[in-house]
Structures are given as structure tokens and as C-alpha cells.
Design a protein around this motif. Structure first.
Motif, mmCIF file in Angstrom:
data_model
loop_
_atom_site.group_PDB
_atom_site.id
_atom_site.type_symbol
_atom_site.label_atom_id
_atom_site.label_comp_id
_atom_site.label_asym_id
_atom_site.label_seq_id
_atom_site.Cartn_x
_atom_site.Cartn_y
_atom_site.Cartn_z
ATOM 1 N N PHE A 38 8.768 122.811 20.309
ATOM 2 C CA PHE A 38 9.326 121.624 19.651
ATOM 3 C C PHE A 38 10.231 120.870 20.616
ATOM 4 O O PHE A 38 10.867 121.471 21.481
ATOM 5 C CB PHE A 38 10.143 122.022 18.419
ATOM 6 N N ASP A 39 10.272 119.549 20.454
ATOM 7 C CA ASP A 39 11.163 118.733 21.281
ATOM 8 C C ASP A 39 11.883 117.700 20.434
ATOM 9 O O ASP A 39 11.837 117.759 19.193
ATOM 10 C CB ASP A 39 10.378 118.069 22.423
ATOM 11 N N GLY A 40 12.526 116.754 21.092
ATOM 12 C CA GLY A 40 13.289 115.730 20.396
ATOM 13 C C GLY A 40 12.432 114.892 19.453
ATOM 14 O O GLY A 40 12.910 114.435 18.407
ATOM 15 N N THR A 41 11.183 114.689 19.801
ATOM 16 C CA THR A 41 10.300 113.901 18.946
ATOM 17 C C THR A 41 10.064 114.626 17.614
ATOM 18 O O THR A 41 10.124 114.008 16.544
ATOM 19 C CB THR A 41 8.956 113.645 19.665
ATOM 20 N N ASP A 42 9.832 115.939 17.673
ATOM 21 C CA ASP A 42 9.654 116.713 16.431
ATOM 22 C C ASP A 42 10.933 116.637 15.597
ATOM 23 O O ASP A 42 10.898 116.522 14.376
ATOM 24 C CB ASP A 42 9.330 118.176 16.756
ATOM 25 N N VAL A 49 13.038 109.549 11.174
ATOM 26 C CA VAL A 49 13.201 108.291 11.916
ATOM 27 C C VAL A 49 11.993 107.969 12.796
ATOM 28 O O VAL A 49 11.998 106.981 13.542
ATOM 29 C CB VAL A 49 14.489 108.290 12.781
ATOM 30 N N TYR A 50 10.961 108.776 12.740
ATOM 31 C CA TYR A 50 9.811 108.569 13.626
ATOM 32 C C TYR A 50 8.605 109.238 12.966
ATOM 33 O O TYR A 50 8.735 110.080 12.096
ATOM 34 C CB TYR A 50 10.115 109.220 14.988
ATOM 35 N N GLY A 51 7.418 108.856 13.391
ATOM 36 C CA GLY A 51 6.210 109.562 12.976
ATOM 37 C C GLY A 51 5.539 108.972 11.756
ATOM 38 O O GLY A 51 6.158 108.306 10.928
ATOM 39 N N GLY A 63 4.104 119.057 15.673
ATOM 40 C CA GLY A 63 3.803 119.895 16.839
ATOM 41 C C GLY A 63 2.778 119.251 17.754
ATOM 42 O O GLY A 63 1.631 119.060 17.369
ATOM 43 N N HIS A 64 3.222 118.896 18.975
ATOM 44 C CA HIS A 64 2.275 118.314 19.937
ATOM 45 C C HIS A 64 2.294 119.052 21.267
ATOM 46 O O HIS A 64 1.604 118.670 22.195
ATOM 47 C CB HIS A 64 2.568 116.826 20.118
ATOM 48 N N GLU A 65 3.118 120.099 21.373
ATOM 49 C CA GLU A 65 3.137 120.920 22.595
ATOM 50 C C GLU A 65 2.523 122.252 22.204
ATOM 51 O O GLU A 65 3.176 123.041 21.514
ATOM 52 C CB GLU A 65 4.583 121.152 23.050
ATOM 53 N N ARG A 114 -3.450 106.846 18.534
ATOM 54 C CA ARG A 114 -2.901 107.871 17.639
ATOM 55 C C ARG A 114 -2.385 109.025 18.487
ATOM 56 O O ARG A 114 -2.824 109.203 19.625
ATOM 57 C CB ARG A 114 -3.984 108.356 16.673
ATOM 58 N N GLU A 115 -1.444 109.788 17.931
ATOM 59 C CA GLU A 115 -0.892 110.930 18.652
ATOM 60 C C GLU A 115 -0.863 112.148 17.731
ATOM 61 O O GLU A 115 -0.308 112.070 16.629
ATOM 62 C CB GLU A 115 0.535 110.635 19.157
ATOM 63 N N HIS A 116 -1.434 113.241 18.192
ATOM 64 C CA HIS A 116 -1.417 114.475 17.402
ATOM 65 C C HIS A 116 0.020 114.896 17.096
ATOM 66 O O HIS A 116 0.849 115.012 18.001
ATOM 67 C CB HIS A 116 -2.107 115.607 18.172
ATOM 68 N N LEU A 150 3.225 123.060 29.300
ATOM 69 C CA LEU A 150 2.379 122.111 30.042
ATOM 70 C C LEU A 150 2.497 120.675 29.518
ATOM 71 O O LEU A 150 2.523 119.733 30.308
ATOM 72 C CB LEU A 150 0.906 122.565 30.026
ATOM 73 N N GLU A 151 2.598 120.507 28.208
ATOM 74 C CA GLU A 151 2.706 119.133 27.696
ATOM 75 C C GLU A 151 3.993 118.467 28.185
ATOM 76 O O GLU A 151 3.933 117.386 28.798
ATOM 77 C CB GLU A 151 2.576 119.101 26.164
ATOM 78 N N PRO A 152 5.183 119.086 27.988
ATOM 79 C CA PRO A 152 6.371 118.432 28.557
ATOM 80 C C PRO A 152 6.302 118.281 30.078
ATOM 81 O O PRO A 152 6.747 117.262 30.624
ATOM 82 C CB PRO A 152 7.540 119.326 28.126
ATOM 83 N N VAL A 296 6.089 106.629 29.007
ATOM 84 C CA VAL A 296 5.879 107.488 27.839
ATOM 85 C C VAL A 296 4.531 108.166 27.961
ATOM 86 O O VAL A 296 3.615 107.651 28.617
ATOM 87 C CB VAL A 296 5.938 106.650 26.530
ATOM 88 N N ASN A 297 4.429 109.363 27.366
ATOM 89 C CA ASN A 297 3.148 110.048 27.245
ATOM 90 C C ASN A 297 2.571 110.426 28.620
ATOM 91 O O ASN A 297 3.248 110.311 29.646
ATOM 92 C CB ASN A 297 2.189 109.145 26.421
ATOM 93 N N SER A 298 1.340 110.905 28.620
ATOM 94 C CA SER A 298 0.727 111.406 29.856
ATOM 95 C C SER A 298 -0.775 111.493 29.627
ATOM 96 O O SER A 298 -1.210 111.542 28.478
ATOM 97 C CB SER A 298 1.273 112.802 30.162
#
Ligand code: BGC
Ligand code: ZN
Length: 351
Positions: A38-42, A49-51, A63-65, A114-116, A150-152, A296-298
Motif C-alpha cells: 500500500f502507498d499514499g494513493t491507497d 479524496v481519490y479513486g 491495491g496496485h502494487e 484506467r488504473e487498476h 517493483l511497481e513503486p 506520474v505512473n510508469s
């Protein structure tokens, strides 16, 4: 199946739910999820405030990582059952803009991607998940133990690759970098810079005897406790990576940018915040040919570079990457994983 879902924009809405198990369609793979970070986005999605949930649904599995194992594939899938994989996050916009068409979804020009786990697609904090197999990155056995990072790491790779690409505007040989923030992203960006042979200072608010400071030293970097020490260095920093998400911290770094230097902004900043010294920073930007950009993103290439760098980091700095994982939780422990405290670096959930 067990899944951790939020209900945007409801505040503190994350909870454990029983969700229907997904099935892989054409070109897709079904993943048995091993670990999710989990990170700040989660955190922001949990805070409302997001998502956004997938169209027509109320809940968003977050969960995206993630790292998981392929257990079933649809027709024409590009992976095999048994592969250990990390999924990328972003999927192309329906218009297939020129960037998405080239696989550069991180630079999508419509904004309709879109983002998982974040925007319009369920995430991976679940026992099972499905995604398009062409966006899966195979994990070699020697980096499986840290693959959840790996994602971060791919975000840091993308930011640093872009920094160097942008600086091809001139002759430029960076020797010193300042990384603001010693969370996962700051530390990973510092590591990528070390691998490129750059001297790194990392600044944060933790003490010198904290784990974060110690990891900075382990990679041969200099740790600055901003509560006690100045950021200044002779000649300034050629690169500044801003990964605190604090407007004040970002502004405090700008006077220390070297001539021809570049600032890469990676945080999300409080809305409407006013900061006094912007005029000075802008003048310096002009007179010293400096540049500030956001990233942003990768994309797949950043994940692949990440695998390569994970290997290099493991070889050069024994055990350092795994020190970033500061706590492991069961799915029931999602609350602690979302709010792990200030000394924590990366909290993960084992499914
Ligand atoms: C993710 C990125 C994503 C961004 C914005 C970050 O936490 O790592 O992949 O693009 O949030 O939604
Ligand atoms: Zn696009």
C-alpha cells in the motif's frame, strides 16, 4: 474471495469484503495474488479524496502494487500458467491516443486511461485478480522476495529516465542529487540515482538513528534531518527529486538547485496551499536555465528496467531492498497496513 475494497468518495471506507472470483477472458490472465503493498494513493482512496469504482459498481477493490502467480489464462494470453508476475497499473484510453497506442500510457494525452485499484478498474488486494496478460512483467526467481516493490520502483525509474531524457536539451553531467522525502518512493529514487553514479543526499524529518536514515547511509548516501541540518551544498544539486508531497518542503529545496538543474516533482500537494517565495524561485529558474517537471505512473519499459536494477541493488547493497518492507499483514490487518505510522516504510499484505 477475500478482497479489500473502498467506497469512494466515502471517508475511511476500506474494509474486507467477500467479492465474486473473476474469470480470465480473451488475452487475460487470472492471478493468485501473493503480496500487495500500500502507498499514499491507497491511503487517499481510503480517505475518500481519490479513486473511482469501475463503471456501474459501488466498490473499488484497491491495491496496485502486487505480485502474483498466473493460475489460468484466456485464449491468446501472452504468459503461462505458473509464471510469477507483477502487473503494470495503467491501461490505455478508449480513444487510443498517440501515446497509449505506443504503450506510453503514463503519458496518455486524453486522461481517459484506467488504473487498476485506482481509477475505473479493480485492483489486486484480493485473493484473485484478472488483467490483460500483455501488461504483466515476469519476475525472475532471484528477485521474487522483493517483487512487491517493483511497481513503486518503476515510478522511480520512470522519473529518473525522464529526467535524463529531458536534460538532453544541453550538455549536462550531473554529479549531485537531492531527494526530498525518505518514504518508499524517495528511497527508491535515491537508489536508482546511486546506480547511475550520482552522489545522493536524502532529506526527511526522521532522526539519524531511524531506519530511513540508515538505508540512505547503506546506499552510500548522505542523510539530512531537515529539523536540524541545512540542505545547502557547495555548487547546489543538479537534480532534485521531490517526493514529500509537502509544498513547503518542495519550496525549501528550490534555492539549492544548481545552474542548468532539473527538479522532478512526484508528490500530491494539499489543495489551495499558498507559499511565499515562488517569485524568487521563478526568477532563479529563468536566470539559471532550470527546469521543473512532474511525472506520474510508469510503463512496461520502466518495470523491466526495475527488474534489472533490483538485481544490481541486491548485488551491491546486500539486504537493502528488503529493509524497505517494514511490516507484513494478513488481509484482516488492512487497517494497520493503510496507516502504518511515520517510521514505517512499506507495509504489505500477504494473501
Ligand atoms: C501509482 C501510479 C498511478 C498514480 C496516480 C500512484 O500511486 O503508483 O501508477 O498512476 O498513483 O493514480
Ligand atoms: Zn491515452
Amino acid at each position: 474471495m477475500k478482497a479489500i475494497a473502498a467506497h469512494p468518495p466515502e471517508k475511511r471506507s476500506a474494509r474486507l469484503i467477500d467479492a465474486p472470483a473473476p474469470r480470465p477472458g480473451q488475452g487475460e490472465a487470472l492471478l493468485k495474488i501473493r503480496t500487495v503493498g500500500f502507498d499514499g494513493t491507497d491511503h487517499d482512496i481510503d480517505q475518500g479524496v481519490y479513486g473511482s469504482a469501475p463503471p456501474g459498481e459501488e466498490d473499488l477493490i484497491i491495491g496496485h502494487e502486487a505480485v502474483g502467480e498466473v493460475i489460468e489464462i484466456g485464449d491468446d494470453a501472452q504468459v503461462s500458467v505458473g509464471d510469477v508476475v507483477v502487473p503494470t497499473v495503467r491501461r490505455p484510453c478508449p480513444q487510443r491516443c498517440p501515446n497509449c497506442r505506443k504503450g506510453l500510457m503514463d503519458r496518455c494525452s486524453t486522461g481517459d486511461f484506467r488504473e487498476h485499484g485506482i481509477k475505473g478498474l479493480h485492483g489486486f488486494a484480493a485473493e484473485l485478480a484478472v488483467t490483460d496478460s500483455q501488461y504483466l512483467v515476469k519476475v525472475p526467481p532471484d528477485v521474487e522476495d522483493v517483487a512487491v516493490l517493483l511497481e513503486p520502483l518503476s515510478i522511480a525509474e520512470s522519473a529518473i529516465t525522464e529526467t535524463y531524457l529531458i536534460q538532453r536539451r544541453m550538455e549536462w553531467e550531473p554529479s549531485r542529487a537531492l531527494v526530498m522525502g525518505a518514504g518508499p518512493l524517495g528511497l527508491l529514487a535515491a537508489m536508482v540515482l546511486r546506480l547511475r553514479g550520482v552522489e545522493v543526499s536524502a532529506a526527511a524529518t526522521r532522526q539519524h538513528d531511524s531506519l530511513k536514515a540508515d538505508i540512505v547511509r547503506q546506499m552510500g548516501g548522505r542523510y539530512i534531518n531537515v529539523k536540524e541540518e541545512p540542505l545547502a551544498v557547495d555548487g547546489g544539486y543538479d537534480i532534485i527529486v521531490e517526493a514529500t508531497g509537502s509544498t513547503r518542503a518542495a519550496m525549501s529545496a528550490l534555492p539549492h538547485l544548481a545552474r542548468n538543474g532539473v527538479v522532478c516533482i512526484l508528490g500530491i500537494y494539499p489543495k489551495g496551499e499558498v507559499c511565499g517565495e515562488l517569485g524568487d524561485a521563478l526568477t532563479k529558474l529563468v536566470l539559471e536555465n532550470q527546469l521543473m517537471f512532474g511525472a506520474v505512473n510508469s510503463n512496461l519499459a520502466d518495470f523491466q528496467k526495475g527488474i534489472e536494477d533490483m538485481r544490481a541493488l541486491k548485488q551491491r547493497y546486500d539486504g537493502m531492498l528488503s529493509r524497505l518492507i517494514t511490516s507484513r499483514h494478513s488481509p484482516e490487518g488492512y487497517r494497520e497496513a493503510l496507516e502504518p505510522g511515520r517510521e514505517a516504510i512499506k507495509a504489505v499484505i500477504d494473501f
